[in-house]
Design an enzyme around this catalytic site. Structure first.
Site, PDB file in Angstrom:
ATOM      1  CE1 TYR A   1      -5.756   6.556  13.606  1.00 15.64           C
ATOM      2  CE2 TYR A   1      -4.437   8.290  12.598  1.00 15.64           C
ATOM      3  CZ  TYR A   1      -4.970   7.683  13.723  1.00 15.64           C
ATOM      4  OH  TYR A   1      -4.699   8.204  14.962  1.00 15.64           O
TER       5      TYR A   1
ATOM      6  CG  ASP B   1      -2.052  -1.016   1.090  1.00 15.50           C
ATOM      7  OD1 ASP B   1      -2.355  -1.427  -0.048  1.00 15.50           O
ATOM      8  OD2 ASP B   1      -2.626  -1.406   2.123  1.00 15.50           O
ATOM      9  N   GLY B   2       1.969   1.235   0.729  1.00 17.24           N
ATOM     10  CA  GLY B   2       2.857   2.391   0.770  1.00 17.24           C
ATOM     11  C   GLY B   2       3.440   2.698  -0.599  1.00 17.24           C
TER      12      GLY B   2
ATOM     13  CG  ASP C   1      -6.159  11.555  21.990  1.00 16.44           C
ATOM     14  OD1 ASP C   1      -6.212  12.398  22.912  1.00 16.44           O
ATOM     15  OD2 ASP C   1      -5.867  10.358  22.178  1.00 16.44           O
TER      16      ASP C   1
ATOM     17  CG  ASN D   1      -4.826   6.121   2.147  1.00 22.10           C
ATOM     18  OD1 ASN D   1      -5.484   5.738   1.178  1.00 22.10           O
ATOM     19  ND2 ASN D   1      -4.071   5.313   2.841  1.00 22.10           N
TER      20      ASN D   1
ATOM     21  CG  LEU E   1     -11.811  -0.429   9.104  1.00 21.79           C
ATOM     22  CD1 LEU E   1     -13.311  -0.218   8.978  1.00 21.79           C
ATOM     23  CD2 LEU E   1     -11.350  -1.499   8.123  1.00 21.79           C
ATOM     24  CB  SER E   2      -7.437   1.710  12.816  1.00 22.58           C
ATOM     25  OG  SER E   2      -6.844   0.798  11.916  1.00 22.58           O
TER      26      SER E   2
END
Length: 283
Positions: free
Chosen positions: A181, A65-66, A168, A138, A183-184
């Site tokens: 991120y 992905d990166g 945060d 993204n 989804l996480s």
């Protein structure tokens, strides 16, 4: 067919897999172009330049992905349809794993694919005294950074005040990046080519501040206040990171350009990945 090959040497040792794919494409009479980081290993092939960008039909990206995101950032302005072959760990953004690559290559050569226009984010903000304009594929992430204190986020959508809350941080994700991120952080997974962006709080103080979906035509404005006037962090696709002063505002809209992504007919690695991801929850 003229094909640009973009590979990650860190994932593809000695470019061995790239050589296999290039050799196969040569048997199909394809015209091969290589990225400039591959020139030493492929000296007999034409190297990419802006002068030939319009001649290229497809860009094949080998890596994870990166690698896919790095290549997308570099080449998207040339509007070359791209497809990823996963050599990494997850490869959610790629179309297939390397074991299925030859079948996918055949479909590309036979033009058995669709081209999807993926919406991107344009982010504008003042940093070090000047206005910056950055494209995100993204997500953008606003975070408290090194501070131990939550930040206050004031959100407007199309000039209408929506909400203020402590957290945060906050992220705004594209449909392409909704599986990362977002989804996480318990944000929704956006499938297909839905014309939207997702705004997801990161560890909100109330614990119940939900994610929300906005149309890609909406204009978002996020003002950030920090305790003791400390700086906060703004990150673009996990790469470019900026320290932002308390009280500054970030403006987010849809980018004018899109990312052209190839979807091979009869195949959806994204759906397969989702099925595997959630299969552990089904008893």
């Amino acid at each position: 067919m003229k094909i640009l090959i973009c590979s990650n040497l860190g994932k593809d040792k000695a470019f061995n897999k790239s050589k296999e794919i290039i050799d196969y494409l040569n048997t199909k009479k394809c015209d091969i172009v290589v990225a400039d980081n591959m020139i030493d290993s492929f000296p007999s092939y034409q190297v990419f330049s802006e002068n030939i960008a319009k001649e290229i039909d497809v860009m094949i990206i080998l890596g994870g992905d990166g690698t896919f995101l790095s290549a997308a950032h570099r080449y998207y302005q040339f509007q070359i349809p791209c497809i990823g072959i996963n050599l990494g760990r997850v490869g959610y953004l790629t179309e297939c794993d390397v074991c299925d690559s030859m079948d996918v290559l055949d479909k590309i050569i036979n033009k058995e694919y669709d081209i999807k226009k993926k919406r991107l984010l344009q982010v504008k903000f003042f940093n070090n005294g000047r206005m910056r304009k950055v494209t995100a594929f993204n997500e953008i992430v606003i975070h408290r950074g090194a501070s131990q204190k939550m930040i206050k986020l004031n959100i407007k959508i199309d000039d209408y005040y929506m909400n203020s809350f402590y957290a945060d941080g906050l992220l705004i994700a594209t449909s392409l990046g909704s599986s990362a991120y977002n989804l996480s952080a318990r944000g929704p997974l956006v499938l297909g080519n839905a014309p939207c962006f997702v705004i997801t709080p990161i560890c909100p103080q109330s614990g119940i501040m939900p994610s929300f979906v906005v149309a890609d035509t909406d204009y978002s404005e996020i003002n950030v206040l920090c305790k003791n006037r400390e700086d906060y962090s703004l990150s673009i696709d996990g790469k470019g990171q900026y320290l932002m002063p308390s009280g500054s505002t970030i403006y987010v809209t849809k980018a004018q350009a899109s990312l052209l992504v190839i979807n091979v007919k009869g195949k959806s690695k994204k759906i397969d990945h989702i099925n595997k991801m959630f299969s552990g929850y089904i008893k």
